[in-house]
Design an enzyme around this catalytic site. Structure first.
Site, PDB file in Angstrom:
ATOM      1  N   ASP A  32      -5.169  45.059  35.752  1.00  0.00           N
ATOM      2  CA  ASP A  32      -4.643  45.307  34.568  1.00  0.00           C
ATOM      3  C   ASP A  32      -3.407  46.656  34.586  1.00  0.00           C
ATOM      4  OD1 ASP A  32      -4.229  45.545  31.695  1.00  0.00           O
ATOM      5  OD2 ASP A  32      -6.024  46.469  31.237  1.00  0.00           O
ATOM      6  N   ARG A  45       8.648  43.441  31.239  1.00  0.00           N
ATOM      7  CA  ARG A  45       7.554  43.110  31.607  1.00  0.00           C
ATOM      8  C   ARG A  45       7.188  42.388  33.113  1.00  0.00           C
ATOM      9  NH1 ARG A  45       3.381  44.602  28.480  1.00  0.00           N
ATOM     10  NH2 ARG A  45       2.110  43.128  29.016  1.00  0.00           N
ATOM     11  N   HIS A  49       4.967  42.235  36.432  1.00  0.00           N
ATOM     12  CA  HIS A  49       3.987  41.281  37.021  1.00  0.00           C
ATOM     13  C   HIS A  49       4.422  40.980  38.563  1.00  0.00           C
ATOM     14  CE1 HIS A  49       1.946  40.645  33.413  1.00  0.00           C
ATOM     15  NE2 HIS A  49       3.131  39.950  32.641  1.00  0.00           N
ATOM     16  N   LEU A 143     -12.467  34.216  54.065  1.00  0.00           N
ATOM     17  CA  LEU A 143     -12.617  34.596  52.846  1.00  0.00           C
ATOM     18  C   LEU A 143     -12.415  33.760  51.784  1.00  0.00           C
ATOM     19  CD1 LEU A 143     -11.726  38.199  51.648  1.00  0.00           C
ATOM     20  CD2 LEU A 143     -10.599  36.418  50.387  1.00  0.00           C
ATOM     21  N   LEU A 207     -14.934  45.022  29.461  1.00  0.00           N
ATOM     22  CA  LEU A 207     -15.001  43.671  30.418  1.00  0.00           C
ATOM     23  C   LEU A 207     -14.219  42.569  30.105  1.00  0.00           C
ATOM     24  CD1 LEU A 207     -19.146  43.922  31.157  1.00  0.00           C
ATOM     25  CD2 LEU A 207     -17.101  44.692  32.642  1.00  0.00           C
TER      26      LEU A 207
HETATM   27  C1  FPP Z   1      -2.474  42.586  33.147  1.00  0.00           C
HETATM   28  O1  FPP Z   1      -1.480  43.522  32.925  1.00  0.00           O
HETATM   29  C2  FPP Z   1      -2.082  41.432  34.054  1.00  0.00           C
HETATM   30  C3  FPP Z   1      -2.064  40.183  33.823  1.00  0.00           C
HETATM   31  C4  FPP Z   1      -2.464  39.479  32.486  1.00  0.00           C
HETATM   32  C5  FPP Z   1      -1.512  38.998  34.606  1.00  0.00           C
HETATM   33  C6  FPP Z   1      -1.908  39.530  36.045  1.00  0.00           C
HETATM   34  C7  FPP Z   1      -0.833  38.614  36.898  1.00  0.00           C
HETATM   35  C8  FPP Z   1      -0.375  38.982  38.155  1.00  0.00           C
HETATM   36  C9  FPP Z   1      -0.879  40.228  39.164  1.00  0.00           C
HETATM   37  C10 FPP Z   1       0.451  38.222  38.576  1.00  0.00           C
HETATM   38  C11 FPP Z   1       0.193  37.067  39.622  1.00  0.00           C
HETATM   39  C12 FPP Z   1      -1.060  36.729  39.883  1.00  0.00           C
HETATM   40  C13 FPP Z   1      -1.273  35.958  41.078  1.00  0.00           C
HETATM   41  C14 FPP Z   1      -2.804  35.504  41.046  1.00  0.00           C
HETATM   42  C15 FPP Z   1      -0.398  35.771  42.367  1.00  0.00           C
HETATM   43  P1  FPP Z   1      -0.760  43.615  31.407  1.00  0.00           P
HETATM   44  O2  FPP Z   1       0.241  42.836  31.339  1.00  0.00           O
HETATM   45  O3  FPP Z   1      -1.931  43.328  30.460  1.00  0.00           O
HETATM   46  O4  FPP Z   1      -0.407  45.096  31.553  1.00  0.00           O
HETATM   47  P2  FPP Z   1      -0.338  46.071  30.301  1.00  0.00           P
HETATM   48  O5  FPP Z   1      -2.061  46.279  29.615  1.00  0.00           O
HETATM   49  O6  FPP Z   1      -0.086  47.483  30.989  1.00  0.00           O
HETATM   50  O7  FPP Z   1       0.494  45.665  29.326  1.00  0.00           O
END
Ligand code: FPP
Length: 252
Positions: A32, A45, A49, A143, A207
């Site tokens: 997160d 954003r 990512h 793994l 969670l």
């Molecule tokens: C949460 O941050 C993150 C996500 C919803 C996406 C997770 C995705 C990745 C890490 C990209 C690639 C994944 C793989 C498996 C290669 P958020 O956008 O909710 O952040 P915020 O709460 O600060 O807005």
């Protein structure tokens, strides 16, 4: 475990690894903070990512080097479909790019890919790519990387209830014989040990519908570090904090 009931496969494993100093067999992470990381830098954003995907690579390496057997990552929740079409497209593009780029590395590092959640919701192209990667890596043993895609724990449990109910209706399953092991065998995570350690980054303390059954006895670790900043040192620090804890699984 209730008195008289048989211990499930996962609780037997947990009892065996109880005690300080152990490396967790299974680490699950709620990644997160990508959006906030980008916002703090005045970036879109998607940049968060992208940096988050780099953090995935680092954590995977750190987990393999530490001797962790299973790493589960919450990449996209069933609720994430509420995000803008643009952000969903960005995330989808990034995951496909990452998979294409990283497949050889997964092979080199002995990583087996497994998916949980309704990953087919990402469409036929991505589904084919994901299933090909699962198949290609299926003999790897160092793994297991479990990626949760369009995953929600409540819908996973509802699907288990539906499956067991239909087997009961046909007479194949006696409802009075349904126990924890029967349920576990139908979960997306069937055959995997329960997470020993669940990490959530970015300071949020909840969670969010992730592995609710499987994390019944997991050690929980919440860190303020935003996911793109979660590096090898942060991973090792989490393992150290886990190792210092005494697990009791409801006993004394
Ligand atoms: C949460 O941050 C993150 C996500 C919803 C996406 C997770 C995705 C990745 C890490 C990209 C690639 C994944 C793989 C498996 C290669 P958020 O956008 O909710 O952040 P915020 O709460 O600060 O807005």
């Amino acid at each position: 475990m209730t008195a008289g009931s048989a211990p499930s496969a996962s609780s037997v494993h947990q009892a065996a690894t109880d005690g300080a100093g152990a490396i967790p067999r299974h680490v699950a992470i709620i990644m997160d903070g990508n959006g906030r990381w980008a916002e703090q830098r005045g970036l879109p954003r998607v940049a968060g990512h992208r940096a988050g995907a780099e953090a995935v690579r680092r954590s995977l390496q750190a987990a393999a080097d530490a001797g962790v057997e299973v790493l589960t990552l919450y990449a996209f929740s069933s609720e994430n479909w509420r995000r803008s079409d643009d952000e969903i497209a960005d995330l989808k593009g990034l995951m496909r790019y990452y998979l294409e780029l990283e497949l050889e590395r997964l092979m080199d590092e002995g990583v087996r890919l497994r998916l949980i959640g309704d990953y087919q919701a990402f469409g036929p192209l991505m589904t084919r790519q994901l299933e090909a990667a699962v198949e290609r890596t299926s003999a790897n043993r160092r793994l297991t990387l479990v990626v949760a895609l369009s995953y929600g724990s409540r819908s996973e449990l509802a699907a288990v209830a539906a499956k067991l109910a239909s087997r009961a209706v046909t007479g194949e399953l006696d409802p009075s014989r349904i126990d924890e092991a029967t349920v576990e065998a139908e979960l997306d995570t069937a055959g995997l040990p329960d997470p020993d350690l669940l990490i959530r980054t970015s300071g949020e303390v909840r969670l969010s519908n992730f592995l609710l059954w499987q994390c019944a006895y997991s050690e929980l670790l919440f860190t303020p570090v935003l996911w793109p900043d979660f590096d090898e040192a942060a991973f090792h620090s989490a393992i150290e904090q886990y190792s210092a804890r005494q697990r009791r699984f409801g006993g004394r």
